[in-house]
Design a protein around this motif. Sequence first.
Motif, mmCIF file in Angstrom:
data_model
loop_
_atom_site.group_PDB
_atom_site.id
_atom_site.type_symbol
_atom_site.label_atom_id
_atom_site.label_comp_id
_atom_site.label_asym_id
_atom_site.label_seq_id
_atom_site.Cartn_x
_atom_site.Cartn_y
_atom_site.Cartn_z
ATOM 1 N N THR A 249 0.046 5.125 0.938
ATOM 2 C CA THR A 249 -0.993 5.947 1.546
ATOM 3 C C THR A 249 -0.460 7.354 1.762
ATOM 4 O OG1 THR A 249 -1.783 3.971 2.705
ATOM 5 C CG2 THR A 249 -2.641 6.090 3.460
ATOM 6 N N CYS B 83 0.837 -1.200 0.000
ATOM 7 C CA CYS B 83 0.000 0.000 0.000
ATOM 8 C C CYS B 83 0.871 1.247 0.000
ATOM 9 C CB CYS B 83 -0.909 0.037 1.221
ATOM 10 S SG CYS B 83 -2.192 -1.233 1.253
ATOM 11 N N ALA C 26 -4.704 0.481 6.410
ATOM 12 C CA ALA C 26 -3.780 1.555 6.030
ATOM 13 C C ALA C 26 -4.388 2.928 6.283
ATOM 14 C CB ALA C 26 -3.375 1.406 4.567
ATOM 15 N N GLU C 27 -5.652 3.095 5.914
ATOM 16 C CA GLU C 27 -6.299 4.399 6.069
ATOM 17 C C GLU C 27 -6.731 4.655 7.510
ATOM 18 O OE1 GLU C 27 -8.063 4.870 1.523
ATOM 19 O OE2 GLU C 27 -9.447 4.347 3.157
ATOM 20 N N ARG D 296 -6.823 -1.773 2.788
ATOM 21 C CA ARG D 296 -7.112 -0.335 2.739
ATOM 22 C C ARG D 296 -7.676 0.146 4.073
ATOM 23 N NH1 ARG D 296 -9.840 -1.585 -2.082
ATOM 24 N NH2 ARG D 296 -8.601 -1.235 -3.971
ATOM 25 N N ASN E 193 -4.412 10.197 4.631
ATOM 26 C CA ASN E 193 -5.004 8.891 4.956
ATOM 27 C C ASN E 193 -5.765 8.276 3.785
ATOM 28 O OD1 ASN E 193 -4.018 8.769 7.599
ATOM 29 N ND2 ASN E 193 -5.768 9.892 8.413
ATOM 30 N N ARG E 194 -5.471 8.661 2.552
ATOM 31 C CA ARG E 194 -6.096 8.028 1.387
ATOM 32 C C ARG E 194 -5.071 7.153 0.684
ATOM 33 N NH1 ARG E 194 -7.530 10.429 -2.807
ATOM 34 N NH2 ARG E 194 -6.444 12.422 -2.537
ATOM 35 N N VAL E 195 -5.466 5.919 0.425
ATOM 36 C CA VAL E 195 -4.578 4.988 -0.270
ATOM 37 C C VAL E 195 -4.483 5.369 -1.745
ATOM 38 C CG1 VAL E 195 -4.344 2.587 -1.051
ATOM 39 C CG2 VAL E 195 -4.931 3.067 1.332
ATOM 40 N N HIS F 83 0.932 5.880 6.738
ATOM 41 C CA HIS F 83 1.327 6.750 5.633
ATOM 42 C C HIS F 83 2.545 6.199 4.900
ATOM 43 C CE1 HIS F 83 -0.588 10.299 8.067
ATOM 44 N NE2 HIS F 83 -1.480 9.423 7.627
#
Length: 372
Positions: A226, A224, A261-262, A258, A230-232, A267
């Motif tokens: 990010t 991921c 990660a979010e 996701r 906080n947006r992948v 990050h």
Amino acid sequence: MLSRVRVWLNRTYAENVFFMDQLRRNPSDRAVEIHATHGDPDSPVLAAADTAELEPEGLSPAAYVEYALDQCARRGIDVFVPRLHQAAIVAHRAEFAAAGTALLAPTPEAVAVFEDKAVAYAAVRSVGVPVPPWHRVRTADELVAAVEELEADGHRPCFKPAAGAGGVGFRMITRAPFSLTHLTGFPGPYVQLDLVVEALRRAEEPVDWLVMPRLEQPEVSVDCLTGPDNRVRLAVGRTKNGRRRGFTLDERWLAPARLIAEGFGLHHLSNIQFRMLGDRPVLLDVNTRPAGGLHQLSLCGVNAPWAAVRVALGEDPGVIEPPFLGQDYTVVSGPRPLAPATLPRQRVESEVLLPVAPAPASAASAGEVLPL
């Protein structure tokens, strides 16, 4: 003309020679210079870097932060990719920013959650991500009770350190008595329960292990990227089933990755791993750093290291969709040149930097991908 980007990787895995190669071959055609430090003078990353330096040994986390700040100031580092002492370093993000260095690493809160696997399992379970049953054990009696409970539910128990990386300390438990059968062939991951219990009873200090079921393949590692919002921006799964490797965009794996990660501020680059418990995917582990196999996404037409550097520099690459999914492949070893025995090897500003031809990987520590 855009200025060069100076990137530092500290005491990282040998496979990250490919991370470095991808930075130099970036699609923006931006000049990149790489600084590397390591405790091992024979690390391939030192030979692959433009400048290299041996790290001092025995530094406390706080002392290492001072060392890192000095490196960034002296070397003019634009982007620092920390692996060693990541938790201590990200706690001083503002000081690195004041020195002109962006950290390609998650928030301190995210690092704190995921450096302890028991804390991580509890946290992700609270947001709806399936996790395997697990027991935190510190004594022989706790180990036996956890093993018996898992066996009663039809599982094959295994254990690993509550904090650690790279599969170090992972063992599968067997009740078969030790015999000559265990001395044939190559050493395996199985350990006899009675031997482990005896070792724990003799130990002067308690252990800190997670005991859980042995999870089945396929293993899917979701890489991921990010942003700090906080947006992948990128999520691609790399599958592993025995020797065969491949790629997936199946939401069974990507959706929970996701969410993690979010939801937890992972990050920049992270790697979120899943395996099967029965017929459903469950979380295996979360790495708050670039995975050693991240470069394999190049088989899907994606240069993830460069996209991450762009994000660290404050640029937004937008959502990155692989233009295609590469064919199945396997990983084989090959030679990689090492630096001369005398270190540090330094490039002075007056020297002309000659391009370094890409080389295959070290047989001991890195792998080249080949199609199946």
